[in-house]
Design a protein around this motif. Structure first.
Motif, PDB file in Angstrom:
ATOM      1  N   ASN A  94       0.811  -1.075   0.259  1.00 38.35           N
ATOM      2  CA  ASN A  94       0.119   0.059  -0.002  1.00 38.35           C
ATOM      3  C   ASN A  94       0.864   1.230  -0.095  1.00 38.35           C
ATOM      4  O   ASN A  94       0.250   2.205  -0.054  1.00 38.35           O
ATOM      5  CB  ASN A  94      -0.893   0.043   1.133  1.00 38.35           C
ATOM      6  N   ASN A  95       2.132   1.102   0.087  1.00 39.92           N
ATOM      7  CA  ASN A  95       2.959   2.398   0.168  1.00 39.92           C
ATOM      8  C   ASN A  95       4.156   2.098  -1.098  1.00 39.92           C
ATOM      9  O   ASN A  95       5.425   2.582  -0.722  1.00 39.92           O
ATOM     10  CB  ASN A  95       3.921   2.258   1.470  1.00 39.92           C
ATOM     11  N   LYS A  96       3.570   1.337  -2.226  1.00 42.60           N
ATOM     12  CA  LYS A  96       4.244   1.341  -3.240  1.00 42.60           C
ATOM     13  C   LYS A  96       5.507   0.541  -3.403  1.00 42.60           C
ATOM     14  O   LYS A  96       6.530   0.640  -4.364  1.00 42.60           O
ATOM     15  CB  LYS A  96       4.760   2.632  -3.936  1.00 42.60           C
ATOM     16  N   ILE A  97       5.972  -0.408  -2.450  1.00 40.11           N
ATOM     17  CA  ILE A  97       6.863  -1.179  -2.282  1.00 40.11           C
ATOM     18  C   ILE A  97       6.273  -2.715  -2.958  1.00 40.11           C
ATOM     19  O   ILE A  97       5.361  -3.413  -2.269  1.00 40.11           O
ATOM     20  CB  ILE A  97       7.289  -1.505  -0.810  1.00 40.11           C
ATOM     21  N   SER A  98       6.605  -3.281  -4.061  1.00 41.48           N
ATOM     22  CA  SER A  98       6.244  -4.375  -4.616  1.00 41.48           C
ATOM     23  C   SER A  98       6.722  -5.588  -3.867  1.00 41.48           C
ATOM     24  O   SER A  98       7.775  -5.788  -4.037  1.00 41.48           O
ATOM     25  CB  SER A  98       6.648  -4.592  -6.139  1.00 41.48           C
ATOM     26  N   ILE A  99       5.735  -6.356  -3.274  1.00 43.42           N
ATOM     27  CA  ILE A  99       6.036  -7.452  -2.732  1.00 43.42           C
ATOM     28  C   ILE A  99       5.003  -8.661  -3.110  1.00 43.42           C
ATOM     29  O   ILE A  99       3.719  -8.514  -2.972  1.00 43.42           O
ATOM     30  CB  ILE A  99       6.113  -7.443  -1.144  1.00 43.42           C
ATOM     31  N   ASP A 100       5.402  -9.895  -3.521  1.00 45.58           N
ATOM     32  CA  ASP A 100       4.525 -10.959  -4.164  1.00 45.58           C
ATOM     33  C   ASP A 100       3.511 -11.508  -2.846  1.00 45.58           C
ATOM     34  O   ASP A 100       4.128 -11.444  -1.754  1.00 45.58           O
ATOM     35  CB  ASP A 100       5.315 -12.080  -4.519  1.00 45.58           C
ATOM     36  N   ASP A 101       2.557 -11.658  -3.077  1.00 46.68           N
ATOM     37  CA  ASP A 101       1.469 -11.991  -2.116  1.00 46.68           C
ATOM     38  C   ASP A 101       1.973 -13.618  -1.438  1.00 46.68           C
ATOM     39  O   ASP A 101       1.547 -13.941  -0.329  1.00 46.68           O
ATOM     40  CB  ASP A 101       0.052 -12.399  -2.652  1.00 46.68           C
ATOM     41  N   SER A 102       3.021 -14.036  -2.022  1.00 46.30           N
ATOM     42  CA  SER A 102       3.380 -15.704  -1.563  1.00 46.30           C
ATOM     43  C   SER A 102       4.424 -15.378  -0.405  1.00 46.30           C
ATOM     44  O   SER A 102       4.700 -16.631   0.370  1.00 46.30           O
ATOM     45  CB  SER A 102       4.069 -16.167  -2.573  1.00 46.30           C
ATOM     46  N   VAL A 103       4.903 -14.138  -0.231  1.00 43.83           N
ATOM     47  CA  VAL A 103       5.891 -14.004   0.737  1.00 43.83           C
ATOM     48  C   VAL A 103       5.284 -14.000   2.151  1.00 43.83           C
ATOM     49  O   VAL A 103       4.141 -13.428   2.441  1.00 43.83           O
ATOM     50  CB  VAL A 103       6.757 -12.621   0.807  1.00 43.83           C
ATOM     51  N   CYS A 104       5.693 -15.088   3.149  1.00 38.59           N
ATOM     52  CA  CYS A 104       5.088 -15.379   4.193  1.00 38.59           C
ATOM     53  C   CYS A 104       5.442 -15.718   5.605  1.00 38.59           C
ATOM     54  O   CYS A 104       5.210 -16.063   6.525  1.00 38.59           O
ATOM     55  CB  CYS A 104       3.895 -16.678   3.924  1.00 38.59           C
ATOM     56  N   ASN A 105       6.877 -15.384   5.353  1.00 41.42           N
ATOM     57  CA  ASN A 105       7.855 -15.845   6.778  1.00 41.42           C
ATOM     58  C   ASN A 105       8.798 -14.427   6.756  1.00 41.42           C
ATOM     59  O   ASN A 105       9.236 -14.134   5.857  1.00 41.42           O
ATOM     60  CB  ASN A 105       8.271 -17.208   6.712  1.00 41.42           C
ATOM     61  N   THR A 106       9.468 -14.402   7.981  1.00 43.46           N
ATOM     62  CA  THR A 106      10.380 -13.366   8.233  1.00 43.46           C
ATOM     63  C   THR A 106      11.414 -13.644   7.392  1.00 43.46           C
ATOM     64  O   THR A 106      12.140 -12.794   6.722  1.00 43.46           O
ATOM     65  CB  THR A 106      10.658 -13.299   9.622  1.00 43.46           C
ATOM     66  N   GLU A 107      11.996 -14.672   7.335  1.00 47.51           N
ATOM     67  CA  GLU A 107      13.430 -15.065   6.555  1.00 47.51           C
ATOM     68  C   GLU A 107      13.162 -14.698   4.865  1.00 47.51           C
ATOM     69  O   GLU A 107      13.865 -14.015   4.534  1.00 47.51           O
ATOM     70  CB  GLU A 107      13.664 -16.687   6.623  1.00 47.51           C
ATOM     71  N   GLY A 108      11.759 -14.967   4.580  1.00 46.27           N
ATOM     72  CA  GLY A 108      11.479 -14.424   2.989  1.00 46.27           C
ATOM     73  C   GLY A 108      11.551 -13.130   2.888  1.00 46.27           C
ATOM     74  O   GLY A 108      11.871 -12.481   2.068  1.00 46.27           O
ATOM     75  N   LEU A 109      10.910 -12.437   4.123  1.00 50.99           N
ATOM     76  CA  LEU A 109      10.941 -11.014   3.602  1.00 50.99           C
ATOM     77  C   LEU A 109      11.891 -10.211   3.891  1.00 50.99           C
ATOM     78  O   LEU A 109      12.119  -9.204   3.207  1.00 50.99           O
ATOM     79  CB  LEU A 109       9.776 -10.436   4.971  1.00 50.99           C
ATOM     80  N   ILE A 110      12.851 -10.830   4.573  1.00 50.32           N
ATOM     81  CA  ILE A 110      14.155 -10.206   5.025  1.00 50.32           C
ATOM     82  C   ILE A 110      14.965 -10.326   3.390  1.00 50.32           C
ATOM     83  O   ILE A 110      15.450  -9.269   3.084  1.00 50.32           O
ATOM     84  CB  ILE A 110      14.945 -10.647   6.251  1.00 50.32           C
ATOM     85  N   LYS A 111      14.902 -11.427   2.946  1.00 49.39           N
ATOM     86  CA  LYS A 111      15.569 -11.652   1.618  1.00 49.39           C
ATOM     87  C   LYS A 111      15.188 -10.810   0.408  1.00 49.39           C
ATOM     88  O   LYS A 111      15.715 -10.057  -0.267  1.00 49.39           O
ATOM     89  CB  LYS A 111      15.400 -13.057   1.141  1.00 49.39           C
ATOM     90  N   VAL A 112      13.709 -10.666   0.408  1.00 48.48           N
ATOM     91  CA  VAL A 112      13.022  -9.727  -0.626  1.00 48.48           C
ATOM     92  C   VAL A 112      13.665  -8.230  -0.159  1.00 48.48           C
ATOM     93  O   VAL A 112      13.800  -7.320  -1.177  1.00 48.48           O
ATOM     94  CB  VAL A 112      11.544  -9.564  -0.435  1.00 48.48           C
TER      95      VAL A 112
END
Length: 204
Positions: A94-112
């Motif tokens: 919602n703040n114009k940062i593109s992140i796929d809906d499939s990202v679901c855990n902290t480890e994955g989010l950090i890598k993104v």
């Protein structure tokens, strides 16, 4: 003889002029590089501050908080448990940062976020409203995978890093409030369940 001396003197003068030109050119190039670096640093700082402000402003609106929470629960199949990354990702989208809906855990989010140029900061005193904070692992270790991620909003008491107001998915532990008080720098926890303390935050 005079002609030879004159030629030598002219050569020396030309060489001196050449050295001066090289030195001046080098100085100008150095100044240009320094200005460029300052511009890049200032631009990045401005971008980071603007993003923090945008996230903070977005979550200051209760309707936005609720919508992000509901969207996170929906992405998790209707279950509000373990949806902190879904919630955070929805806030970023919602703040114009593109992140796929499939990202679901902290480890994955950090890598993104790292791929997008975000950096980690461990100094708790540097947290600002709108920053993305990660906790320790289940054993309260900063070396493991964070169990939780939330958005920092403000400190409970100025000058103290013990407790702060944050936004996350754990509304059920706080009278169904997405915006609530949480332990930040202390390990004793608050709410119905033990809450892991702060480990680091990430910024652009």
């Amino acid at each position: 003889m005079k002609n030879k001396l004159t030629k030598r003197n002219n050569i020396k003068i030309n060489l001196s002029k050449g050295k001066v030109v090289i030195i001046i050119t080098g100085i100008l190039l150095l100044i240009s590089v320094l200005f460029l670096l300052k511009y890049i640093t200032t631009s990045r700082t401005t971008e980071s501050n603007n993003l923090r402000k945008d996230i903070y402003t977005f979550l200051s609106d209760k309707n936005n908080r609720v919508k992000a929470y509901e969207r996170a629960v929906k992405l998790n199949g209707g279950d509000s448990a373990n949806t902190c990354v879904y919630f955070l990702a929805e806030v970023l989208r919602n703040n114009k940062i593109s992140i796929d809906d499939s990202v679901c855990n902290t480890e994955g989010l950090i890598k993104v976020l790292e791929k997008k140029g975000w950096k980690k900061e461990t100094d708790i005193k540097k947290i600002k409203p709108g920053d993305i904070c990660f906790t320790t692992d289940e054993k309260l270790s900063k070396k493991g995978t964070p169990t939780h991620v939330y958005v920092f909003m403000k400190w409970k008491e100025e000058g103290s890093t013990d407790y702060g107001y944050i936004c996350d998915n754990q509304a059920k532990d706080y009278d169904w409030k997405v915006y609530h008080l949480r332990n930040i720098g202390v390990k004793d926890g608050s709410g119905k369940a033990q809450k892991e303390p702060f480990s680091f935050f990430m910024h652009k």
